[in-house]
Design a protein around this motif. Structure first.
Motif, PDB file in Angstrom:
ATOM      1  N   THR A  79       0.942  -1.143  -0.100  1.00 18.75           N
ATOM      2  CA  THR A  79      -0.201   0.140   0.082  1.00 18.75           C
ATOM      3  C   THR A  79       0.901   1.162   0.087  1.00 18.75           C
ATOM      4  O   THR A  79       2.167   1.219   0.408  1.00 18.75           O
ATOM      5  CB  THR A  79      -1.031   0.115   1.092  1.00 18.75           C
ATOM      6  OG1 THR A  79      -0.246   0.164   2.461  1.00 18.75           O
ATOM      7  CG2 THR A  79      -1.856  -1.137   1.199  1.00 18.75           C
ATOM      8  N   SER A  80       0.358   2.264  -0.370  1.00 15.15           N
ATOM      9  CA  SER A  80       1.073   3.678  -0.384  1.00 15.15           C
ATOM     10  C   SER A  80      -0.018   4.586  -0.024  1.00 15.15           C
ATOM     11  O   SER A  80      -0.922   4.561  -0.044  1.00 15.15           O
ATOM     12  CB  SER A  80       1.592   3.825  -1.711  1.00 15.15           C
ATOM     13  OG  SER A  80       0.632   4.069  -2.629  1.00 15.15           O
ATOM     14  N   TYR A  81       0.824   5.831   0.733  1.00 14.75           N
ATOM     15  CA  TYR A  81      -0.051   6.780   0.964  1.00 14.75           C
ATOM     16  C   TYR A  81       0.918   8.286   0.834  1.00 14.75           C
ATOM     17  O   TYR A  81       2.024   7.884   0.849  1.00 14.75           O
ATOM     18  CB  TYR A  81      -0.546   6.708   2.637  1.00 14.75           C
ATOM     19  CG  TYR A  81       0.648   6.755   3.543  1.00 14.75           C
ATOM     20  CD1 TYR A  81       1.188   7.925   4.019  1.00 14.75           C
ATOM     21  CD2 TYR A  81       1.161   5.274   3.727  1.00 14.75           C
ATOM     22  CE1 TYR A  81       1.902   7.869   5.099  1.00 14.75           C
ATOM     23  CE2 TYR A  81       2.040   5.265   4.553  1.00 14.75           C
ATOM     24  CZ  TYR A  81       2.494   6.537   5.332  1.00 14.75           C
ATOM     25  OH  TYR A  81       3.578   6.296   6.306  1.00 14.75           O
ATOM     26  N   LYS A  82       0.454   9.205   1.027  1.00 18.58           N
ATOM     27  CA  LYS A  82       0.930  10.425   0.909  1.00 18.58           C
ATOM     28  C   LYS A  82       1.331  11.165   2.387  1.00 18.58           C
ATOM     29  O   LYS A  82       0.210  11.042   2.983  1.00 18.58           O
ATOM     30  CB  LYS A  82       0.406  11.535  -0.057  1.00 18.58           C
ATOM     31  CG  LYS A  82       0.845  11.299  -1.331  1.00 18.58           C
ATOM     32  CD  LYS A  82       0.145  12.341  -2.251  1.00 18.58           C
ATOM     33  CE  LYS A  82       0.533  12.262  -3.818  1.00 18.58           C
ATOM     34  NZ  LYS A  82       0.489  13.395  -4.486  1.00 18.58           N
TER      35      LYS A  82
END
Length: 87
Positions: A79-82
Motif C-alpha cells: 500500500t502507499s500513502y502521501k
C-alpha cells in the motif's frame, strides 16, 4: 515574505497551538479521572463522563508472519500513502 511562506508559518503555529491545547486537555482528563475514581460513569449536574474498558479483536500479523511466512507473503499487498509535512 511570499504567500507560501506565510501559509507554512501559519500552519506551523497552528500545529504548535493544537499540541499545547492537547497537553492542556490531557491534564484536564487526568483531573476528571481522579474525580471519577473507579466509577465507569460519573454525572454531576449537566456534565457526564464515561470511562469504560473496550474489548476488541485484532489480527496478529506479526505472529501470523512467524508461523506462516509463505501465506503471509501470498496474502500481503503493498500500500502507499502521501505524508504531508511542513518544515
Amino acid at each position: 515574505m511570499s504567500a507560501f511562506e506565510k501559509l507554512c508559518n501559519e500552519y506551523r503555529e497552528n500545529k504548535r497551538l493544537i499540541e499545547e491545547l492537547q497537553a492542556m486537555n490531557d491534564s484536564i482528563k487526568l483531573d476528571i479521572l481522579a474525580i471519577m475514581g473507579n466509577n465507569e460513569m460519573y454525572v454531576e449536574g449537566a456534565a457526564k463522563a464515561i470511562n469504560k474498558t473496550v474489548v476488541s479483536s485484532r489480527f496478529d500479523s506479526s505472529g501470523f508472519k512467524k508461523e506462516y511466512p509463505d501465506l503471509f507473503i501470498e496474502y500481503s499487498r503493498e500500500t502507499s500513502y502521501k505524508r504531508f509535512c511542513v518544515l
